[in-house]
Write a protein that holds these residues in place. Structure first.
Motif, PDB file in Angstrom:
ATOM      1  N   MET A   1     -20.545  16.836 -15.267  1.00  0.00           N
ATOM      2  CA  MET A   1     -19.502  15.824 -15.461  1.00  0.00           C
ATOM      3  C   MET A   1     -18.727  15.639 -14.159  1.00  0.00           C
ATOM      4  O   MET A   1     -18.464  16.584 -13.441  1.00  0.00           O
ATOM      5  CB  MET A   1     -18.570  16.262 -16.585  1.00  0.00           C
ATOM      6  CG  MET A   1     -17.430  15.294 -16.838  1.00  0.00           C
ATOM      7  SD  MET A   1     -16.470  15.701 -18.287  1.00  0.00           S
ATOM      8  CE  MET A   1     -17.163  14.516 -19.396  1.00  0.00           C
ATOM      9  N   ASN A   2     -18.360  14.425 -13.842  1.00  0.00           N
ATOM     10  CA  ASN A   2     -17.627  14.122 -12.623  1.00  0.00           C
ATOM     11  C   ASN A   2     -16.158  14.466 -12.781  1.00  0.00           C
ATOM     12  O   ASN A   2     -15.547  14.212 -13.808  1.00  0.00           O
ATOM     13  CB  ASN A   2     -17.764  12.645 -12.271  1.00  0.00           C
ATOM     14  CG  ASN A   2     -19.162  12.271 -11.855  1.00  0.00           C
ATOM     15  OD1 ASN A   2     -19.981  13.136 -11.593  1.00  0.00           O
ATOM     16  ND2 ASN A   2     -19.437  10.996 -11.795  1.00  0.00           N
ATOM     17  N   GLU A   3     -15.592  15.033 -11.712  1.00  0.00           N
ATOM     18  CA  GLU A   3     -14.166  15.310 -11.687  1.00  0.00           C
ATOM     19  C   GLU A   3     -13.464  14.115 -11.061  1.00  0.00           C
ATOM     20  O   GLU A   3     -14.000  13.487 -10.158  1.00  0.00           O
ATOM     21  CB  GLU A   3     -13.880  16.545 -10.841  1.00  0.00           C
ATOM     22  CG  GLU A   3     -14.452  17.827 -11.399  1.00  0.00           C
ATOM     23  CD  GLU A   3     -14.131  19.012 -10.500  1.00  0.00           C
ATOM     24  OE1 GLU A   3     -13.032  19.033  -9.930  1.00  0.00           O
ATOM     25  OE2 GLU A   3     -14.984  19.882 -10.384  1.00  0.00           O
ATOM     26  N   THR A   4     -12.279  13.824 -11.533  1.00  0.00           N
ATOM     27  CA  THR A   4     -11.505  12.739 -10.930  1.00  0.00           C
ATOM     28  C   THR A   4     -10.298  13.332 -10.225  1.00  0.00           C
ATOM     29  O   THR A   4      -9.826  14.408 -10.569  1.00  0.00           O
ATOM     30  CB  THR A   4     -11.041  11.713 -11.977  1.00  0.00           C
ATOM     31  OG1 THR A   4     -10.269  12.390 -12.967  1.00  0.00           O
ATOM     32  CG2 THR A   4     -12.216  11.025 -12.633  1.00  0.00           C
ATOM     33  N   GLY A   5      -9.832  12.640  -9.224  1.00  0.00           N
ATOM     34  CA  GLY A   5      -8.679  13.096  -8.458  1.00  0.00           C
ATOM     35  C   GLY A   5      -8.379  12.104  -7.365  1.00  0.00           C
ATOM     36  O   GLY A   5      -8.712  10.929  -7.465  1.00  0.00           O
ATOM     37  N   THR A   6      -7.777  12.610  -6.289  1.00  0.00           N
ATOM     38  CA  THR A   6      -7.456  11.765  -5.150  1.00  0.00           C
ATOM     39  C   THR A   6      -8.295  12.182  -3.956  1.00  0.00           C
ATOM     40  O   THR A   6      -8.787  13.310  -3.875  1.00  0.00           O
ATOM     41  CB  THR A   6      -5.964  11.857  -4.790  1.00  0.00           C
ATOM     42  OG1 THR A   6      -5.639  13.228  -4.516  1.00  0.00           O
ATOM     43  CG2 THR A   6      -5.091  11.323  -5.923  1.00  0.00           C
ATOM     44  N   LEU A   7      -8.447  11.276  -3.017  1.00  0.00           N
ATOM     45  CA  LEU A   7      -9.293  11.505  -1.853  1.00  0.00           C
ATOM     46  C   LEU A   7      -8.858  12.736  -1.066  1.00  0.00           C
ATOM     47  O   LEU A   7      -9.687  13.502  -0.588  1.00  0.00           O
ATOM     48  CB  LEU A   7      -9.289  10.262  -0.960  1.00  0.00           C
ATOM     49  CG  LEU A   7     -10.238  10.243   0.226  1.00  0.00           C
ATOM     50  CD1 LEU A   7     -11.677  10.463  -0.212  1.00  0.00           C
ATOM     51  CD2 LEU A   7     -10.103   8.938   0.973  1.00  0.00           C
ATOM     52  N   ASN A   8      -7.568  12.967  -0.946  1.00  0.00           N
ATOM     53  CA  ASN A   8      -7.100  14.102  -0.156  1.00  0.00           C
ATOM     54  C   ASN A   8      -7.381  15.449  -0.820  1.00  0.00           C
ATOM     55  O   ASN A   8      -7.184  16.491  -0.214  1.00  0.00           O
ATOM     56  CB  ASN A   8      -5.620  13.967   0.192  1.00  0.00           C
ATOM     57  CG  ASN A   8      -4.726  13.976  -1.014  1.00  0.00           C
ATOM     58  OD1 ASN A   8      -5.154  13.687  -2.127  1.00  0.00           O
ATOM     59  ND2 ASN A   8      -3.469  14.285  -0.812  1.00  0.00           N
ATOM     60  N   SER A   9      -7.876  15.458  -2.060  1.00  0.00           N
ATOM     61  CA  SER A   9      -8.201  16.718  -2.733  1.00  0.00           C
ATOM     62  C   SER A   9      -9.620  17.201  -2.438  1.00  0.00           C
ATOM     63  O   SER A   9      -9.985  18.309  -2.813  1.00  0.00           O
ATOM     64  CB  SER A   9      -8.009  16.572  -4.245  1.00  0.00           C
ATOM     65  OG  SER A   9      -8.966  15.668  -4.775  1.00  0.00           O
ATOM     66  N   LEU A  10     -10.423  16.367  -1.746  1.00  0.00           N
ATOM     67  CA  LEU A  10     -11.782  16.778  -1.395  1.00  0.00           C
ATOM     68  C   LEU A  10     -11.756  17.926  -0.395  1.00  0.00           C
ATOM     69  O   LEU A  10     -10.928  17.953   0.511  1.00  0.00           O
ATOM     70  CB  LEU A  10     -12.557  15.621  -0.749  1.00  0.00           C
ATOM     71  CG  LEU A  10     -13.135  14.547  -1.646  1.00  0.00           C
ATOM     72  CD1 LEU A  10     -13.887  13.527  -0.801  1.00  0.00           C
ATOM     73  CD2 LEU A  10     -14.049  15.128  -2.696  1.00  0.00           C
ATOM     74  N   LYS A  11     -12.688  18.853  -0.545  1.00  0.00           N
ATOM     75  CA  LYS A  11     -12.860  19.927   0.415  1.00  0.00           C
ATOM     76  C   LYS A  11     -13.899  19.485   1.442  1.00  0.00           C
ATOM     77  O   LYS A  11     -14.706  18.600   1.174  1.00  0.00           O
ATOM     78  CB  LYS A  11     -13.318  21.198  -0.291  1.00  0.00           C
ATOM     79  CG  LYS A  11     -12.268  21.780  -1.218  1.00  0.00           C
ATOM     80  CD  LYS A  11     -12.772  23.050  -1.870  1.00  0.00           C
ATOM     81  CE  LYS A  11     -11.686  23.737  -2.662  1.00  0.00           C
ATOM     82  NZ  LYS A  11     -11.321  23.079  -3.875  1.00  0.00           N
ATOM     83  N   VAL A  12     -13.880  20.116   2.607  1.00  0.00           N
ATOM     84  CA  VAL A  12     -14.830  19.774   3.665  1.00  0.00           C
ATOM     85  C   VAL A  12     -16.255  19.931   3.134  1.00  0.00           C
ATOM     86  O   VAL A  12     -16.599  20.939   2.523  1.00  0.00           O
ATOM     87  CB  VAL A  12     -14.610  20.666   4.906  1.00  0.00           C
ATOM     88  CG1 VAL A  12     -15.695  20.422   5.938  1.00  0.00           C
ATOM     89  CG2 VAL A  12     -13.235  20.409   5.504  1.00  0.00           C
ATOM     90  N   GLY A  13     -17.071  18.881   3.334  1.00  0.00           N
ATOM     91  CA  GLY A  13     -18.456  18.882   2.883  1.00  0.00           C
ATOM     92  C   GLY A  13     -18.677  18.239   1.528  1.00  0.00           C
ATOM     93  O   GLY A  13     -19.803  17.932   1.171  1.00  0.00           O
ATOM     94  N   GLN A  14     -17.613  18.011   0.764  1.00  0.00           N
ATOM     95  CA  GLN A  14     -17.747  17.382  -0.548  1.00  0.00           C
ATOM     96  C   GLN A  14     -17.853  15.869  -0.410  1.00  0.00           C
ATOM     97  O   GLN A  14     -17.310  15.284   0.519  1.00  0.00           O
ATOM     98  CB  GLN A  14     -16.549  17.696  -1.447  1.00  0.00           C
ATOM     99  CG  GLN A  14     -16.542  19.077  -2.018  1.00  0.00           C
ATOM    100  CD  GLN A  14     -15.383  19.247  -2.998  1.00  0.00           C
ATOM    101  OE1 GLN A  14     -14.261  18.830  -2.729  1.00  0.00           O
ATOM    102  NE2 GLN A  14     -15.672  19.852  -4.131  1.00  0.00           N
ATOM    103  N   THR A  15     -18.551  15.268  -1.367  1.00  0.00           N
ATOM    104  CA  THR A  15     -18.643  13.812  -1.419  1.00  0.00           C
ATOM    105  C   THR A  15     -18.046  13.321  -2.729  1.00  0.00           C
ATOM    106  O   THR A  15     -17.955  14.074  -3.698  1.00  0.00           O
ATOM    107  CB  THR A  15     -20.102  13.322  -1.315  1.00  0.00           C
ATOM    108  OG1 THR A  15     -20.835  13.869  -2.404  1.00  0.00           O
ATOM    109  CG2 THR A  15     -20.722  13.730   0.005  1.00  0.00           C
ATOM    110  N   ALA A  16     -17.663  12.064  -2.729  1.00  0.00           N
ATOM    111  CA  ALA A  16     -17.074  11.457  -3.921  1.00  0.00           C
ATOM    112  C   ALA A  16     -17.286   9.954  -3.879  1.00  0.00           C
ATOM    113  O   ALA A  16     -17.678   9.393  -2.856  1.00  0.00           O
ATOM    114  CB  ALA A  16     -15.587  11.773  -3.999  1.00  0.00           C
TER     115      ALA A  16
END
Length: 78
Positions: A1-16
């Motif tokens: 399942m996809n997680e939702t959030g804000t762009l600044n919550s991504l960790k280095v290497g993650q895509t969204a």
């Protein structure tokens, strides 16, 4: 399942995938101009030591965004 959030919550290497923009006015237009529109794939490339700004790969270009701006981009993490 996809997680939702804000762009600044991504960790280095993650895509969204961009879901929507909460910004208005000229900042909304600027984000759209750099390619942040619904359905765009974004990858977090690097965070500065202080955490602000953050570099993202957006449609083949590396773009640095401030936390203030990236917090208004709603995403669905892949």
């Amino acid at each position: 399942m996809n997680e939702t959030g804000t762009l600044n919550s991504l960790k280095v290497g993650q895509t969204a995938t961009v879901e929507k923009l909460r910004s208005t006015g000229s900042m909304r237009r600027r984000l759209q101009d750099i390619g942040l529109i619904e359905g765009t794939q974004v990858e977090c490339l690097q965070k500065s030591p202080s955490g602000d700004p953050i570099a993202y790969l957006i449609r083949g270009a590396v773009i640095a965004l401030r936390q203030e701006d990236s917090s208004n981009v709603m995403i669905s993490a892949n």
